[in-house]
Motif scaffolding. Structure first.
Motif, short mmCIF file in Angstrom:
data_model
loop_
_atom_site.label_atom_id
_atom_site.label_comp_id
_atom_site.label_asym_id
_atom_site.label_seq_id
_atom_site.Cartn_x
_atom_site.Cartn_y
_atom_site.Cartn_z
N HIS A 170 -13.77 56.48 8.39
CA HIS A 170 -12.35 56.21 8.56
C HIS A 170 -11.49 57.44 8.32
N TYR A 193 -22.25 49.87 11.79
CA TYR A 193 -21.92 48.46 11.98
C TYR A 193 -22.97 47.73 12.81
N HIS A 230 0.04 51.18 11.96
CA HIS A 230 -1.14 50.94 11.11
C HIS A 230 -0.87 51.43 9.67
C1 HEM Z 1 -2.72 58.32 8.90
C2 HEM Z 1 -3.73 57.67 9.40
C3 HEM Z 1 -4.33 56.39 8.84
C4 HEM Z 1 -4.11 55.71 7.66
C5 HEM Z 1 -3.17 56.10 6.54
C6 HEM Z 1 -4.97 54.55 7.66
C7 HEM Z 1 -5.09 53.61 6.65
C8 HEM Z 1 -5.98 52.56 6.61
C9 HEM Z 1 -6.19 51.67 5.50
C10 HEM Z 1 -5.44 51.77 4.18
C11 HEM Z 1 -7.13 50.76 5.84
C12 HEM Z 1 -7.68 49.61 4.99
C13 HEM Z 1 -6.83 48.40 5.19
C14 HEM Z 1 -7.17 47.67 6.45
O1 HEM Z 1 -8.33 47.28 6.62
O2 HEM Z 1 -6.26 47.50 7.28
C15 HEM Z 1 -7.55 51.08 7.18
C16 HEM Z 1 -8.53 50.41 7.90
C17 HEM Z 1 -8.88 50.67 9.20
N1 HEM Z 1 -8.34 51.66 9.98
FE1 HEM Z 1 -7.02 53.07 9.41
N2 HEM Z 1 -5.67 54.53 8.84
C18 HEM Z 1 -5.29 55.63 9.58
C19 HEM Z 1 -5.76 55.97 10.83
C20 HEM Z 1 -6.59 55.18 11.59
C21 HEM Z 1 -6.98 55.48 12.95
C22 HEM Z 1 -6.50 56.69 13.73
C23 HEM Z 1 -7.81 54.47 13.36
C24 HEM Z 1 -8.49 54.26 14.68
C25 HEM Z 1 -8.25 54.94 15.77
C26 HEM Z 1 -7.94 53.55 12.25
C27 HEM Z 1 -8.69 52.40 12.29
C28 HEM Z 1 -8.93 51.57 11.23
C29 HEM Z 1 -9.89 50.48 11.24
C30 HEM Z 1 -10.75 50.02 12.43
C31 HEM Z 1 -9.88 49.95 9.95
C32 HEM Z 1 -10.81 48.85 9.43
C33 HEM Z 1 -12.09 49.60 9.05
C34 HEM Z 1 -13.20 48.73 8.52
O3 HEM Z 1 -13.05 48.27 7.36
O4 HEM Z 1 -14.20 48.52 9.22
N3 HEM Z 1 -7.20 54.00 11.21
N4 HEM Z 1 -6.83 52.17 7.63
#
Ligand code: HEM
Length: 206
Positions: free
Chosen positions: A18, A71, A181
């Protein structure tokens, strides 16, 4: 004071994937802006921006392979798929919560567990993101990296203009996604709760 139980929801490979992915996409957006709007910004020369964009693009592709292998290999990919029987009702409950309940202090209708960590809206969004939008962005990027080499495939999709348009539209999508997000990630039990969990692996159960 009662201690909240900790749930291990984000295994190490997910956390590594991530944060590499997040940093990679941020840098791809910045270098992409530089390449596309060269007359408006001056962060890098065009050549530097293209080289960086290419290297980071390959890093994000390799990182995606880590996410996919983890996964698929563990069978945990099931957590990304909504339950078709309850999906519509789950979405309605979640929309009502984000649209009103959350401001009145109502409990979240979704209760996170390690085998069901996403709510219905997250499942839908993350499924589209990881199986459609991100792969489409990586593939169009790869084609644009060596147009001649991939000419046959590019022509199969209608030519380089179509591939470039899809890549640029998805670039706008990802730029907007980063903001939405990051905002949604602050809506945990505390504003930094979900962020901490993505570093430590543990969410607090409430
Ligand atoms: C500044 C950039 C980012 C921050 C601060 C951030 C933050 C977070 C946080 C706190 C979570 C855990 C909470 C949740 O499950 O919603 C999360 C999960 C996730 N984020 Fe992000 N994110 C960022 C960028 C991205 C990007 C660029 C992608 C995809 C292109 C992404 C895809 C995901 C996915 C798929 C999860 C679930 C992962 C799993 O538990 O399998 N995130 N993100």
């Amino acid at each position: 004071m009662t201690e909240n139980k900790l749930l291990y929801v984000h295994p190490a490979p997910v956390r590594v994937w991530h944060w590499i992915n997040a940093a990679g996409i941020v840098l791809l957006v910045i270098t992409g802006v530089q390449i596309r709007f060269i007359e408006m910004f001056d962060f890098f020369s065009l050549e530097e921006a293209i080289n960086l964009h290419n290297y980071i693009g390959f890093l994000v592709i390799a990182d995606y392979a880590l996410w996919f292998a983890f996964y698929m290999g563990t069978g945990k990919i099931k957590i990304y798929f909504p339950n078709p029987k309850t999906f519509i009702q789950d979405c309605i409950n979640q929309i009502k919560y984000y649209g009103g309940g959350i401001f009145k202090g109502d409990p979240n209708p979704h209760h996170m567990t390690p085998t069901n960590k996403f709510n219905a809206l997250q499942k839908k969004a993350y499924l589209g993101l990881m199986f459609l939008f991100l792969p489409a962005q990586m593939l169009t990027g790869l084609f644009l990296w060596r147009v001649k080499k991939f000419q046959v495939y590019i022509d199969m999709f209608g030519g380089v203009k179509i591939i470039d348009t899809v890549h640029v539209l998805l670039f706008f999508f990802f730029a907007a996604f980063l903001i939405v997000h990051s905002y949604l990630a602050t809506l945990g039990h505390t504003p930094l709760g979900h962020f901490k969990a993505m570093f430590t692996g543990y969410e607090e159960e409430h």
